[in-house]
Design an enzyme around this catalytic site. Structure first.
Site, PDB file in Angstrom:
ATOM      1  N   GLN A  86     -18.998 -67.921  40.805  1.00  0.00           N
ATOM      2  CA  GLN A  86     -18.616 -69.086  40.005  1.00  0.00           C
ATOM      3  C   GLN A  86     -17.367 -69.847  40.465  1.00  0.00           C
ATOM      4  O   GLN A  86     -17.344 -71.074  40.435  1.00  0.00           O
ATOM      5  CB  GLN A  86     -18.399 -68.649  38.538  1.00  0.00           C
ATOM      6  CG  GLN A  86     -18.161 -69.811  37.612  1.00  0.00           C
ATOM      7  CD  GLN A  86     -17.893 -69.445  36.173  1.00  0.00           C
ATOM      8  OE1 GLN A  86     -17.353 -70.230  35.429  1.00  0.00           O
ATOM      9  NE2 GLN A  86     -18.262 -68.265  35.735  1.00  0.00           N
ATOM     10  N   GLU A 208     -14.045 -62.880  36.381  1.00  0.00           N
ATOM     11  CA  GLU A 208     -13.496 -63.717  35.313  1.00  0.00           C
ATOM     12  C   GLU A 208     -12.580 -62.993  34.329  1.00  0.00           C
ATOM     13  O   GLU A 208     -11.403 -63.316  34.176  1.00  0.00           O
ATOM     14  CB  GLU A 208     -14.678 -64.357  34.557  1.00  0.00           C
ATOM     15  CG  GLU A 208     -14.314 -65.099  33.288  1.00  0.00           C
ATOM     16  CD  GLU A 208     -13.486 -66.342  33.558  1.00  0.00           C
ATOM     17  OE1 GLU A 208     -13.856 -67.127  34.427  1.00  0.00           O
ATOM     18  OE2 GLU A 208     -12.455 -66.532  32.875  1.00  0.00           O
ATOM     19  N   ASP A 237     -12.526 -68.182  36.532  1.00  0.00           N
ATOM     20  CA  ASP A 237     -13.417 -68.642  37.598  1.00  0.00           C
ATOM     21  C   ASP A 237     -13.379 -70.160  37.752  1.00  0.00           C
ATOM     22  O   ASP A 237     -12.920 -70.695  38.749  1.00  0.00           O
ATOM     23  CB  ASP A 237     -14.861 -68.225  37.286  1.00  0.00           C
ATOM     24  CG  ASP A 237     -15.120 -66.770  37.652  1.00  0.00           C
ATOM     25  OD1 ASP A 237     -14.327 -66.214  38.414  1.00  0.00           O
ATOM     26  OD2 ASP A 237     -16.108 -66.216  37.175  1.00  0.00           O
ATOM     27  N   GLY A 316       1.380 -76.173  19.913  1.00  0.00           N
ATOM     28  CA  GLY A 316       2.293 -77.281  20.203  1.00  0.00           C
ATOM     29  C   GLY A 316       3.442 -77.442  19.225  1.00  0.00           C
ATOM     30  O   GLY A 316       4.129 -78.457  19.254  1.00  0.00           O
ATOM     31  N   GLY A 317       3.671 -76.474  18.362  1.00  0.00           N
ATOM     32  CA  GLY A 317       4.813 -76.596  17.459  1.00  0.00           C
ATOM     33  C   GLY A 317       4.451 -77.222  16.127  1.00  0.00           C
ATOM     34  O   GLY A 317       5.235 -77.207  15.184  1.00  0.00           O
TER      35      GLY A 317
HETATM   36  N1  CAO Z   1     -24.184 -62.960  56.124  1.00  0.00           N
HETATM   37  C1  CAO Z   1     -23.826 -61.665  56.270  1.00  0.00           C
HETATM   38  N2  CAO Z   1     -22.992 -61.039  55.428  1.00  0.00           N
HETATM   39  C2  CAO Z   1     -22.536 -61.757  54.377  1.00  0.00           C
HETATM   40  C3  CAO Z   1     -22.890 -63.102  54.171  1.00  0.00           C
HETATM   41  C4  CAO Z   1     -23.753 -63.705  55.107  1.00  0.00           C
HETATM   42  N3  CAO Z   1     -24.130 -64.969  54.994  1.00  0.00           N
HETATM   43  N4  CAO Z   1     -22.275 -63.531  53.050  1.00  0.00           N
HETATM   44  C5  CAO Z   1     -21.565 -62.498  52.585  1.00  0.00           C
HETATM   45  N5  CAO Z   1     -21.714 -61.419  53.376  1.00  0.00           N
HETATM   46  C6  CAO Z   1     -21.106 -60.103  53.245  1.00  0.00           C
HETATM   47  C7  CAO Z   1     -19.621 -60.154  53.363  1.00  0.00           C
HETATM   48  O1  CAO Z   1     -19.224 -60.290  54.698  1.00  0.00           O
HETATM   49  C8  CAO Z   1     -19.249 -58.819  52.755  1.00  0.00           C
HETATM   50  O2  CAO Z   1     -19.372 -57.805  53.733  1.00  0.00           O
HETATM   51  P1  CAO Z   1     -18.186 -56.750  54.054  1.00  0.00           P
HETATM   52  O3  CAO Z   1     -17.864 -56.120  52.747  1.00  0.00           O
HETATM   53  O4  CAO Z   1     -18.840 -55.844  55.024  1.00  0.00           O
HETATM   54  O5  CAO Z   1     -17.057 -57.483  54.592  1.00  0.00           O
HETATM   55  C9  CAO Z   1     -20.338 -58.591  51.735  1.00  0.00           C
HETATM   56  O6  CAO Z   1     -21.315 -59.592  51.979  1.00  0.00           O
HETATM   57  C10 CAO Z   1     -19.903 -58.703  50.304  1.00  0.00           C
HETATM   58  O7  CAO Z   1     -19.114 -59.855  50.082  1.00  0.00           O
HETATM   59  P2  CAO Z   1     -18.047 -59.831  48.920  1.00  0.00           P
HETATM   60  O8  CAO Z   1     -17.154 -58.679  49.161  1.00  0.00           O
HETATM   61  O9  CAO Z   1     -17.368 -61.102  48.763  1.00  0.00           O
HETATM   62  O10 CAO Z   1     -18.994 -59.632  47.637  1.00  0.00           O
HETATM   63  P3  CAO Z   1     -18.899 -58.515  46.520  1.00  0.00           P
HETATM   64  O11 CAO Z   1     -20.153 -58.647  45.742  1.00  0.00           O
HETATM   65  O12 CAO Z   1     -18.590 -57.184  47.082  1.00  0.00           O
HETATM   66  O13 CAO Z   1     -17.665 -58.981  45.642  1.00  0.00           O
HETATM   67  C11 CAO Z   1     -16.420 -60.568  44.319  1.00  0.00           C
HETATM   68  C12 CAO Z   1     -17.804 -60.099  44.796  1.00  0.00           C
HETATM   69  C13 CAO Z   1     -16.629 -61.831  43.556  1.00  0.00           C
HETATM   70  C14 CAO Z   1     -15.800 -59.503  43.425  1.00  0.00           C
HETATM   71  C15 CAO Z   1     -15.517 -60.779  45.534  1.00  0.00           C
HETATM   72  O14 CAO Z   1     -16.159 -61.655  46.395  1.00  0.00           O
HETATM   73  C16 CAO Z   1     -14.150 -61.302  45.189  1.00  0.00           C
HETATM   74  O15 CAO Z   1     -13.267 -60.578  44.710  1.00  0.00           O
HETATM   75  N6  CAO Z   1     -13.915 -62.590  45.471  1.00  0.00           N
HETATM   76  C17 CAO Z   1     -12.631 -63.219  45.287  1.00  0.00           C
HETATM   77  C18 CAO Z   1     -12.327 -63.477  43.853  1.00  0.00           C
HETATM   78  C19 CAO Z   1     -13.391 -64.300  43.183  1.00  0.00           C
HETATM   79  O16 CAO Z   1     -13.747 -65.367  43.606  1.00  0.00           O
HETATM   80  N7  CAO Z   1     -13.854 -63.790  42.058  1.00  0.00           N
HETATM   81  C20 CAO Z   1     -14.683 -64.605  41.194  1.00  0.00           C
HETATM   82  C21 CAO Z   1     -16.013 -64.090  41.185  1.00  0.00           C
HETATM   83  S1  CAO Z   1     -16.910 -64.870  39.949  1.00  0.00           S
HETATM   84  O17 CAO Z   1     -16.687 -66.393  40.243  1.00  0.00           O
END
Ligand code: CAO
Length: 495
Positions: A86, A208, A237, A316-317
């Protein structure tokens, strides 16, 4: 004059002197402007977004076209959109609405995880996905495949901004370090959402509600005698996505002057804290005495050492509360927010039928009223309960008494004025049919947003490879055969 303005005018004077001493006086400025517009101008027939603006006051002549008819604000800006879920998609959707060409890179076979989350129509992209990815193009690339990396490198050369919200370190693990990107395209802006900024939690993944809790919102939301609460508005988010969008356009503006990109980082904790800044204000006020506008002051309950939860008190008070209207509590949304703003106290007294309170020293001043807020709001509620929330709103507005009905999502979805302004839009989608979405809440008079449906997974892969990257058919076939653009299962089957 502020320091910044002084610096600016000094810089302008120096620049003028320099320009005079050269025979081709305007050349350097034009050079910067052309360099700024270059990548955009190359790939589409669209006009470059920063045509002649160079950050030093040299703007084109005002357009003679009617407002809304001279392209979009971010036309010519190309975004490499590596976002998911998001926060990041909120940001890139806004940029797309303002006319940027947003190319969403998705993992082959799966795509953005939200495509398949909270599914309501079997076989169709979820509303979670469709409502956050309007006006974008989708390409599938396995970013860890050598051919995928090659395609990404080419895209980096053709784009102005890379936006990502992967977990900390994920972009680097793909080989897309700042150094690598900056070498390929020194003009590239690299914008990231992370859960936390540098510090003890920087490696944590964040969602979030985690951000709402760590950014100070939850500890200050809810009732004093209840647990901390998260809010329905996605301030962690979507709020951080909004912050990031501002960071990006600001960096784009600076680039028109410097010619180079930069990193933009928005931590969700920081974004939430920014939105909760009035509560940090109150934290500091606590040192100097109780927070008199909080209900607990009037109730004689002592304050602790941190900003407390204040229920529905106004921030806001001016004392405010949510009050029952006709139909409550059976109708869970038959309520109105009511603010006893001091300048309209007299009008409030007349409306609720307590004209004596206007002059009674026990009620006449804001200070005198503070210990009696429960009594006062109970009396006002006796009046609001005789009206529907809309009737109450109509009467109170005549006297400029600040108030607002509690509108349900059903009421907002059906609100015709929101439909007219494009804040609520109906969108047609090939696999799910018609659905409602929130359109661009930011209205620009010369850059009107049309909401276009979200892309299907990989819908624009071929188009992007040929039109944006200029790959020939044979080259595209080679890349496809390598498996870099398809799901691993397909690769196995083909082998
Ligand atoms: N091709 C190949 N690999 C891909 C890819 C693609 N097109 N797109 C993503 N990946 C891989 C990534 O490289 C990652 O691999 P590694 O762990 O080996 O480096 C893997 O997919 C997972 O990506 P991720 O770590 O971002 O995803 P997650 O589900 O583990 O975590 C989240 C999700 C949201 C917790 C994390 O991305 C995060 O903390 N983001 C920053 C904060 C944020 O935006 N949070 C809000 C989320 S809700 O809006």
């Amino acid at each position: 004059m502020t320091d910044m303005m002084e610096d600016y005018s000094m810089a302008k004077k120096k620049q003028k002197a320099k320009a005079k001493s050269k025979s081709a006086a305007k050349k350097p400025a034009r050079k910067v402007a052309r360099a700024a517009a270059k990548p955009a101008a190359k790939k589409t027939s669209a006009k470059p977004a920063v045509k002649k603006a160079n950050g030093n006051g040299a703007y084109p002549k005002p357009s003679s076209k009617p407002f809304g008819m001279d392209g979009k604000a971010l036309q010519g800006v190309r975004i490499l959109d590596f976002t998911h879920v998001q926060s990041g998609p909120t940001c890139t959707q806004l940029l797309a609405w303002f006319g940027a060409d947003v190319i969403k890179v998705e993992r082959p076979g799966v795509g953005d995880i939200t495509r398949g989350q909270l599914v309501d129509v079997k076989g169709a992209d979820s509303l979670y996905f469709t409502m956050l990815n309007h006006n974008k193009r989708s390409i599938t690339i396995d970013s860890k495949h050598p051919q995928g990396k090659r395609v990404l490198d080419e895209l980096i050369k053709k784009c102005d901004v890379l936006v990502e919200n992967f977990a900390p370190g994920a972009l680097d693990r793909m080989g897309l370090t700042w150094e690598h990107i900056h070498k390929l395209n020194p003009r590239m802006i690299v914008a990231s959402v992370k859960g936390f900024g540098p510090g003890p939690y920087e490696d944590c993944k964040v969602y979030e509600n985690v951000a709402q809790c760590t950014g100070g919102s939850a500890s200050t939301t809810g009732f004093r005698d209840g647990p901390p609460l998260v809010t329905g508005a996605q301030i962690g988010d979507s709020g951080t996505g909004l912050h990031l969008a501002l960071g990006i356009v600001t960096a784009l503006y600076q680039r028109t002057r410097t010619g180079r990109g930069q990193k933009v980082l928005c931590a969700m904790q920081d974004g939430v804290l920014n939105l909760a800044r009035v509560k940090l204000r109150d934290q500091q006020r606590l040192k100097h005495g109780p927070l008199t506008e909080y209900s607990q002051y009037g109730e004689g309950i002592p304050f602790g050492d941190a900003t407390p939860r204040a229920g529905n008190d106004s921030g806001g008070g001016q004392p405010g509360r949510i009050l029952k209207c006709k139909g409550a509590p059976e109708d869970p949304n038959a309520y109105i927010y009511f603010i006893t703003q001091a300048p309209v106290w007299g009008e409030i007294c007349d409306v609720i039928g307590e004209p004596g309170w206007k002059t009674d020293p026990e009620f006449a001043t804001p200070k005198a009223r503070l210990p009696k807020l429960n009594q006062i709001f109970a009396r006002i509620e006796e009046w609001t309960m005789t009206k529907t929330k809309f009737e109450a709103m109509e009467i109170l507005n005549k006297f400029d008494i600040p108030c607002g009905p509690i509108l349900s999502m059903k009421e907002l979805a059906e609100d015709q004025s929101l439909r007219k302004t494009g804040t609520v839009v109906e969108v047609d989608h090939p696999t799910r049919g018609k659905y409602l979405s929130v359109g661009n809440p930011i209205k620009l008079s010369d850059s009107i947003s049309e909401v276009k449906r979200s892309p299907l997974l990989g819908e624009h892969t071929d188009e992007i490879l040929s039109d944006v990257l200029g790959f020939k058919a044979a080259e595209i076939a080679d890349i496809k055969n390598s498996g870099a653009l398809s799901a691993p299962e397909k690769k196995e089957k083909a082998a």
